[in-house]
Structures are given as structure tokens and as C-alpha cells.
Design a protein around this motif. Structure first.
Motif, PDB file in Angstrom:
ATOM      1  N   ILE A  85       0.841  -1.198   0.000  1.00 35.56           N
ATOM      2  CA  ILE A  85       0.000   0.000   0.000  1.00 35.56           C
ATOM      3  C   ILE A  85       0.873   1.245   0.000  1.00 35.56           C
ATOM      4  N   ARG A  86       0.527   2.189  -0.869  1.00 37.13           N
ATOM      5  CA  ARG A  86       1.278   3.438  -0.948  1.00 37.13           C
ATOM      6  C   ARG A  86       0.736   4.400   0.117  1.00 37.13           C
ATOM      7  N   THR A  87       1.152   4.183   1.336  1.00 39.66           N
ATOM      8  CA  THR A  87       0.634   4.915   2.491  1.00 39.66           C
ATOM      9  C   THR A  87       0.898   6.403   2.378  1.00 39.66           C
ATOM     10  N   GLU A  88       2.070   6.762   1.903  1.00 36.02           N
ATOM     11  CA  GLU A  88       2.398   8.175   1.815  1.00 36.02           C
ATOM     12  C   GLU A  88       1.434   8.898   0.885  1.00 36.02           C
ATOM     13  N   ASP A 147      -1.946   9.253   2.572  1.00 38.03           N
ATOM     14  CA  ASP A 147      -1.942  10.256   3.646  1.00 38.03           C
ATOM     15  C   ASP A 147      -1.997  11.681   3.101  1.00 38.03           C
ATOM     16  N   ARG A 166      -9.023  12.746   3.721  1.00 29.57           N
ATOM     17  CA  ARG A 166      -8.834  11.871   4.889  1.00 29.57           C
ATOM     18  C   ARG A 166      -9.366  12.530   6.162  1.00 29.57           C
ATOM     19  N   THR A 171      -7.659  -0.029   3.822  1.00 24.58           N
ATOM     20  CA  THR A 171      -6.519   0.778   4.268  1.00 24.58           C
ATOM     21  C   THR A 171      -6.036   0.334   5.645  1.00 24.58           C
TER      22      THR A 171
END
Length: 896
Positions: A2-5, A8, A13, A51
Motif C-alpha cells: 500500500i502506498r501509504t504516503e 496520507d 482523509r 486501508t
């Protein structure tokens, strides 16, 4: 991974916790989030639990267009570090990329409509997000109504989110049952607005058009070439003045092509994005630049849901396309209009998605205040036949129980129900038939569904599908105006249109072949009053884009498409094309009138261009026509050769045989007529017409030419004026004798004379005065007071009886001044003072008053001073109250 950055960084969000609470508490919510905040990509992943926070749920995201559905699914899959078809997939017309592990599925609203019709519970689905609901496409409004019905009746646990960047949040909140409104803050980059109007005025869009029964009708309204030249010049200016890629908004595919041609040679890659563009081209645009500067020419598909990477500049032509329907002529089209303020904001926002940008608006700033706030809801302006069929399949034929932001117009629904009834899709009570259910699952407008099913029975499934595919997306202009020739060109073609056409033929052939035997309504076809379908409003433009074709189909008569007489092996291409086109548009069957002119069964004239190979055809099946503003006839853009037998078979419900008595050129004309709609097949004189028909023709003549056809004397005109005065002043029971009232109910005053009349001259012998007296209030006894309340004449002090004129707002008494000597008060009729015209001895106006007492005190002296020298033989006393009134000269008074 997962491309968390990347997740975020999405501003939406911050609104997710409030959205979750709203759904946990109420099950419904309205999400307002500016473009670029991630509402289309992050919110579905969060609600699905992908997520890492929250339980895993299955989420369906409904997008208005196929390009947006594919792009959203690919973006979400990228954020998860996956490929589409794993945990995130999509389904659009002709393409399904899902797997066993898919929990977020992006679909077009048309696909979701079909799914709801087959499975009202939406088994296994936990939440539905209707994205870009502000666009007010008909499919999206229908999906919302159906989902609310499902929540209320069988799935109260189904979560529903209406999401948009700019929308009527309060309206959607009310529709969803006072749903909470969640607003997300966007990280908006500044966008500089530059006003760039043309140096010289350009013509506004104009013209009229008729679509075939297809998802993407021909545009209505020609765009001034000077504006397109200016837009191209503005793109060149933007490339010179700004950095980054340029996104240019134009109303349609044709305008995109013309501007692209004018941009040849610019130092940038020119790309075209619209619903008909190949998926590979669309994907390349959304993938971003590979180091070469780009100019992206796009329709409104790029206004929302999509982020075109690298764009820093927007050039906005200020135009958009909206559906319009002419129910009277059975014509429907996309019309070119000024884009709304909301669309302008959406377009400008594309320039600030990733960094500060600029928008060049190709109109004058002063025009901004005249723009509509939002686009017109499609339900108010589009053809509603497909919507009415969906509602009937849902069990609510008149859509009265559906929760809709705007109710469907009664006239449009009435026309739609006529179409559905004539093709056998609904019964006499408006309930859907088995045939109608099968039609609804073909992914076509009901007209084209009828043409496919019944055409397959006559000509074979494959050949019927070929023609319907041509009608579903109009072929390019270079294919010509002969539909059969266009079919042959598409078969051997290698261009993008031919590729899409062949794919649609395969789909439709399978649908028609899969249809089992069923009952047909015979020659059922849409009546002339029904409108042609409007633009696809669900899954984007292109073949059948308004509806999903993923369902299995049934049919009426199409089961014979593979063998026997249904194979159509003995029919030529021209015969098959003409048959199928006529089945789709029976009211556009047209017979030649000479010199390239035709008359359609609907009554609208049609003309072919000079040099058209169709000009020699005695009959045509018109598929596409446009009717320019103020033009007497429509221009045929696409048609097929037809023979009379096929025309009569396809449009048989329009055929009428019988007596026809009408008012023509000022006289009653009686004929025995065999007609196909407005097209006369055979005519012969009728010697003894039905008296009731004659009477109706005479009434038609009176309404066309007026009551002057009757005999009116001066006394009759006076009587009518007196009655009109009493009706205005006293009201009932005194009759309304205006033209409209008298012509609305001729029986009340013209019988029995009207029933005895046979021709125009008989009307001239009817005594209008005698007829008017029938309207007097004899029953109440008030008729006897006519002369008391509105006397024809008034006796003045001289003994003369003077006629009162009632033609104006106030009764008028015109009398010589000397005849009123001694009369202090103004005469009244029905309590209303008359307007006294005081005349000189020569009968010329000397003064006008409604207050005699005031005149004697203040006005008489001036009149006397002016006139007594001119008329010395007549009395001009200083005090008129002391002298007897007279109609004579002073000398005669002395002799008497």
C-alpha cells in the motif's frame, strides 16, 4: 504494498471519521469534497476496510462515465500496490475486470441500473457511492431513487453516499432522508482567471437536430467556426505564456477534431479525450506526460472524476452539450449551450489540481452574470422512454413513488409511455411486459431494442445487430448519408469507429441470439408523438453507453434470427437496413415529394443534400435529421432506402383509413383517405360525409379564420359589446362573449344552425345576433334587465335618444354640448359613469369628461370662449344650468 504516503496526502482523509460516524448512525450521507481531495479514490478504500482500519466490506462506486470508472479503479489499485481485478476492479459496457477477491468495484451508473433490476437486494454489497451526483445524469438520479427504495423496503443496512465536488447538498440531504452533509477541505492551488473573448463577435450556437435512437445523438446547434479558430489561437497563446500541459474544453467530438486540425504544427503533443476515444488513448492521457508537453482537447468528461497529470492551464470554450427533446415532432438531440457557472468552476479547477495554474475563458467577463448556476437536470429535458421502462420494470410505471430531486415532466412521461405501449414493452395499464423486461436488458434505448428484436426475426440476428449498432453510435460524416453504404464501409473499415462498431455488433448479436421465442406486438412501433431517445446518461458516450448490456436478454420475435425466413439471406443490405431503421423510427418513414424533398409520417418535411444517392428513392427510413431554427424542413443526415411494403409493415400502427373532413383553404373538403401518418397513400372525394365531421370542420374554420365568417350587423356588434361590458362589470350570469369563449363552446349559441351548415357560405347566413341572444341569462330572469343595465340608447335633456358605445373600457356617450344643458350629473349604466364626449355643433369633439358637474364648473367657460365665435347661431349661455337643453339653433328656439 500500500502506498501509504500517497494516501496520507489526500485531503479528504480529514473528513473520513465524520463520514464513518454518519454512516454508522444514519446509513446515508452526502459528501462534498473539492476536486483533487481523493473522494473518488480514498473514500471507497476506507469504507471497504482496505486501508487497514475497519472491517472489510464490499463497496460499489457508481461513476457517470466509462472513462472515469476505469481511471478510478486503476488509481485505487495503484494506491494498494495492485493491478485492477484484484481487490479493486471495474465493470463498464463491454469490459469487466474483477476477481474473486474484489471488494471495491467501480461501475457506470448504467451497469448499476441493470444490476439493480436483476438483483434488487444487491446481495453481498455493503455500501454504494454515487459519485459526481451534481451532474444530474438521468441514470444517476434513477440509481439513487432505486437505492433509496431498496433501503426503505428490503435493505435498511445498505449504506449510501452521494458524493460530489459541487452540488445541491441540501437537496440531496433531503432526498436521502435528512442525511448528514460531510464537507472536506481541499488543498486548492490558486488559479488565475484570464478573460480571452474573441476580438469580433461570434454567432451563438444555433440549429435543430433529430437524433437516431441512440446513446449519443447528433449535436443540436452549430458552433461558429470563428469561435473554434479563436479557441485554437488561445491554446497557442497559453502554450507561449504559461508552463505545463494545456487542457482545453470543447462541447463535442466534432469541435475537438476541428480544433486539433488547427493546432497542427504546435510544439506539443495534441491528444483528444472523449467518450468515443479508444481506451488506450484515454489511458495514455491519464497516465501523464513522458517529457513531451501536451495539449489535451476534451469534452465535459474531463470536468470531474479525472485528474489529467501535468495540467497547469485550462482553456475553456464556454460551451457544453445538453439533451433536448421535441416531443411534438418526435425528434431529440444534444443541444449546444453555454456552460453553467458550476461547470466553469469545475473546469477551472483542473488547472489547480497539482500546482498553481491559470484558466483562459473564451468569453467576456460581462457575460458571467447571465450564465445558469447548474446544468439542467437531464430528467427535465431529455427523452424519458428508457427511464419510463426502467421505472415500469421496477414496478412504478408513473415513477410517482420514486424519490427524485426533480419529478419527470408529465408531457415527457406521457410521450414515453406511448412509445413503450406501442412497442409492446408495457401493457394498457403501464405495467411492464415480459417483452419489456427483455428489452430493458439489451442495453439499448427501447426503440433500438424493438428494432433489434423484431429486425432479427425478419433479417437474422447478425444483420439486425449490424444496423442497430450503426444507429447506436452515428457513423462519421465521411461515411456518407446512405445508411446501407455506411454499413458496408464499417464492415471493411479499420478506423476507431469501425472497431467499436464491430465490438458492439458482437455484443448485440449475442443478445439477439440468446433471446428465446416470445410474443410480439405485431406491427407495434413508437407512435409519431413519441420522441427519439436522448443522449446516453449513464456509462458515457459511445455504443449504447446510456445503459449497461451485461444482463442476459429475452425477446419478442427475435428468436428466429438464425434460420428459416428469419435468416434474412434473401434480403439485400439496403432492404435490411431500411427495415431495421424503419422499425426503430416508424414516424420518420418518409415518402418522396420531388426534387430531393420528402414528407415524414410525423408530418415534418425533410430534404436531402444535393448529390445524395438517396434522392431518387421513392421512400426513405430517416435515421438522423436536423431541423435548423426557422427552417420549414429538416435536413436528412442519415437514411436508408425503403420500399412501400416495408414502410407499411414497420409503421403499420400509423396507418389510418377513413373519412376525412377538414377546413382547407377556406372551405370544407371531404375525402376518403388512406394515410400513413401524414403521408397520403390514396385519396378520393367523399360525396356524403358524416354530418358530425362536417360540423367539426366548420368549427375548425371558425377557429382558424374567426367569427367574421358569420353574419354580423351593426346592431349585433352593439349587442356583443353590451354583453361584454356587463360580463366585465357584473360577471355571472352575464356571458363571456370574447372570441375565445365563443369558439370554446360553439354548441351553446350556434345550434341548430351550425349542424345544418355544410359549407362556408352557410356560415355566412347564420345571424350572429340571434345566436348571441341564446346566451342571455333567461333562466334567472336577468335577461329582461339587459336594456335597463346596458341600454342601447340614453335619453338626454334635449329629448334625443343617443346611442351608447360599449366597445372600450368605459361606455361612451357622444352628444352635442347644447343637448346636455341643465344635466348636472353624469349618466350611469350598470353603476358605471359613462364617458361623455361633448361635441361642437358641427359634431366635432369639444371636451371629454366622466364628471359633468366638474365640467360645468371648470371646463365649460373655456369651451364657450373658444367656440361661440365659431358657432354664433347656437346658444352659449354663461350659466348652462338656467337654459333649456336643445338640439336646435338660437333662431329656431326663438321661433318656437
Amino acid at each position: 504494498m500500500i502506498r501509504t504516503e500517497a494516501l496520507d496526502r489526500l485531503p479528504v482523509r480529514t473528513a473520513v471519521p465524520a463520514l464513518r460516524r454518519a454512516l454508522d448512525d444514519r446509513g446515508v450521507a452526502v459528501l462534498c469534497a473539492p476536486p483533487g481531495t481523493g473522494k473518488t479514490t480514498l473514500v471507497p478504500l476506507v469504507l471497504a476496510g482496505l486501508t487497514g482500519d475497519g472491517p472489510v466490506r464490499r463497496v460499489v462506486v457508481a461513476e457517470p462515465r466509462r472513462i472515469a470508472a476505469r481511471a478510478a479503479a486503476r488509481r485505487m489499485a495503484w494506491l494498494l500496490g495492485e493491478q485492477p481485478g484484484e481487490r479493486v476492479g471495474f465493470t463498464v459496457r463491454g469490459e469487466r475486470v474483477v476477481g474473486r477477491g474484489t471488494v471495491v468495484e467501480v461501475v457506470t451508473t448504467g451497469v448499476l441500473l441493470q444490476r439493480l433490476q436483476r438483483d434488487q437486494e444487491l446481495s453481498g454489497v455493503d455500501a454504494v457511492i454515487i459519485d459526481e451526483c451534481h451532474e444530474r445524469h438521468l441514470d444517476a438520479d434513477t440509481v439513487a431513487a432505486f437505492l433509496l427504495d431498496v433501503r426503505e423496503t428490503i435493505r435498511p443496512d445498505l449504506r449510501l453516499v452521494a458524493a460530489s465536488a459541487t452540488t445541491d447538498a441540501e437537496g440531496w440531504a433531503r432526498l436521502l432522508g435528512d442525511a448528514p452533509v460531510i464537507e472536506a477541505e481541499g488543498v486548492s492551488h490558486p488559479v488565475e482567471v484570464l478573460w480571452a473573448p474573441p476580438a469580433r463577435p461570434v454567432q451563438p450556437p444555433h440549429g435543430g437536430g433529430a437524433s437516431p435512437g441512440r446513446a449519443q445523438p447528433r449535436a443540436w446547434g452549430r458552433v461558429d467556426p470563428a469561435l473554434l479558430t479563436h479557441v485554437a489561437a488561445t491554446v497557442r497563446r497559453a502554450l507561449a505564456e504559461r508552463e505545463g500541459d494545456v487542457l482545453c474544453f470543447l462541447p463535442g467530438v466534432g469541435e475537438i477534431g476541428r480544433v486539433a486540425g488547427q493546432l497542427a504544427g504546435v510544439d506539443a503533443e495534441v491528444l483528444q479525450v472523449h467518450g468515443r476515444a479508444p481506451a488506450a488513448v484515454q489511458d495514455a492521457v491519464l497516465a501523464g506526460s513522458s517529457g513531451v508537453r501536451r495539449v489535451v482537447l476534451a469534452t465535459s468528461v474531463a470536468e470531474s472524476s479525472l485528474t489529467v497529470p501535468g495540467v497547469r492551464v485550462v482553456v475553456d470554450s464556454g460551451l457544453a452539450r445538453e439533451p433536448r427533446t421535441d416531443h411534438a415532432r418526435g425528434l431529440s438531440a444534444l443541444t449546444t449551450v453555454r456552460a453553467s457557472l458550476a461547470a466553469g468552476r469545475q473546469r477551472a479547477g483542473r488547472a489547480g489540481r497539482e500546482a498553481p495554474g491559470a484558466v483562459y475563458r473564451c468569453w467576456d467577463r460581462a457575460e458571467e452574470g447571465r450564465l445558469a448556476r447548474f446544468p439542467a437536470p437531464e430528467i427535465k429535458v431529455a427523452d424519458l422512454a428508457a427511464f419510463a421502462l426502467q421505472a415500469a420494470c421496477w414496478g412504478d410505471p408513473d415513477a410517482s413513488s420514486l424519490a427524485l430531486l426533480d419529478p419527470p415532466p408529465a408531457g415527457a412521461m406521457g410521450a414515453a409511455r406511448e412509445v413503450l405501449g406501442a412497442i409492446g414493452a408495457v401493457d394498457g395499464d403501464g405495467r411492464v411486459t415480459e417483452r419489456g423486461v427483455r428489452m430493458s436488458r439489451l442495453g439499448l434505448h427501447p426503440r433500438l431494442a424493438r428494432a433489434l428484436l423484431d429486425g432479427a426475426a425478419e433479417a437474422g440476428a447478425r444483420r439486425a445487430a449490424e444496423v442497430v449498432a450503426l444507429l447506436s453510435e452515428e457513423p462519421p460524416r465521411e461515411y456518407g448519408d446512405d445508411l446501407a453504404a455506411a454499413l458496408r464501409t464499417a464492415r471493411r473499415g479499420q478506423d476507431g469507429y469501425a472497431a467499436r462498431w464491430k465490438q458492439e455488433v458482437r455484443r448485440l448479436s449475442g443478445q439477439a441470439d440468446a433471446a428465446g421465442p416470445g410474443q410480439s406486438p405485431g406491427s407495434g412501433a413508437a407512435p409519431g408523438s413519441g420522441a427519439a431517445p436522448g443522449p446516453g446518461s449513464g456509462s458515457g458516450s459511445g455504443f449504447g453507453s446510456g445503459r449497461s448490456g451485461s444482463g442476459r436478454s429475452g425477446s419478442g420475435r427475435s428468436g428466429e434470427g438464425r434460420s428459416g425466413s428469419g435468416s434474412g439471406a434473401g434480403r439485400s443490405d439496403d432492404a435490411v437496413v431500411g427495415l431495421v431503421a424503419a422499425l426503430a423510427f416508424p414516424e420518420r418513414v418518409a415518402r418522396a415529394r420531388g426534387d430531393g424533398a420528402f414528407l415524414m409520417a410525423s408530418g415534418t418535411g425533410a430534404e436531402l443534400r444535393e448529390g445524395s444517392p438517396l434522392r431518387r428513392s421513392p421512400w426513405l427510413a430517416v435515421a438522423v435529421a436536423d431541423r435548423p431554427a426557422h427552417a420549414a424542413s429538416a435536413r436528412v443526415r442519415l437514411a436508408a432506402v425503403l420500399d412501400e411494403d416495408t414502410a407499411l409493415a414497420a409503421a403499420g400502427h400509423l396507418r389510418v383509413r377513413g373519412e376525412e373532413v377538414r377546413w382547407v383553404d377556406g372551405e370544407v373538403v371531404a375525402r376518403l383517405v388512406d394515410r400513413l401518418g401524414a403521408v397520403e397513400l390514396a385519396v378520393r372525394p367523399l360525396k356524403q360525409p358524416d354530418p358530425e365531421l362536417v360540423r367539426g370542420a366548420l368549427v375548425e374554420g371558425l377557429r382558424r379564420e374567426g367569427l367574421g365568417l358569420l353574419r354580423w350587423s351593426r346592431e349585433t356588434e352593439q349587442l356583443r359589446s353590451r354583453l361584454a361590458f356587463l360580463h366585465r362589470v357584473l360577471g355571472a350570469p352575464w356571458p363571456d362573449v370574447s372570441d375565445g369563449a365563443l369558439l370554446a363552446d360553439p354548441d351553446a349559441w350556434l345550434e341548430p344552425e351550425l349542424s345544418r351548415a355544410r359549407r362556408r357560405s352557410d356560415l355566412g347566413r347564420i345571424d350572429a345576433g340571434q345566436a348571441l341572444r341564446r346566451l342571455l341569462p333567461w333562466a334567472t330572469g336577468e335577461a329582461a334587465r339587459l336594456d335597463e343595465l346596458a341600454p342601447e340608447r340614453i335619453e338626454v335633456p334635449s329629448g334625443s335618444r343617443i346611442r351608447v358605445e360599449y366597445g372600450g373600457e368605459q361606455p361612451v356617450l357622444a352628444v352635442k354640448l347644447q343637448e346636455l344643458f341643465g344635466l348636472a350629473e353624469t349618466p350611469r349604466v350598470a353603476g358605471v359613469p359613462v364617458l361623455v364626449h361633448l361635441l361642437s355643433p358641427a359634431g366635432r369633439p369639444a371636451a371629454v369628461t366622466a364628471d359633468l358637474a366638474s365640467f360645468w364648473r371648470e371646463g365649460y367657460r373655456a369651451v364657450r370662449a373658444e367656440l361661440r365665435g365659431r358657432y354664433p347661431k347656437h346658444p352659449w349661455p354663461e350659466d348652462p344650468a338656467t337654459v333649456p337643453a336643445t338640439r336646435y339653433t338660437s333662431a329656431r328656439l326663438r321661433r318656437s
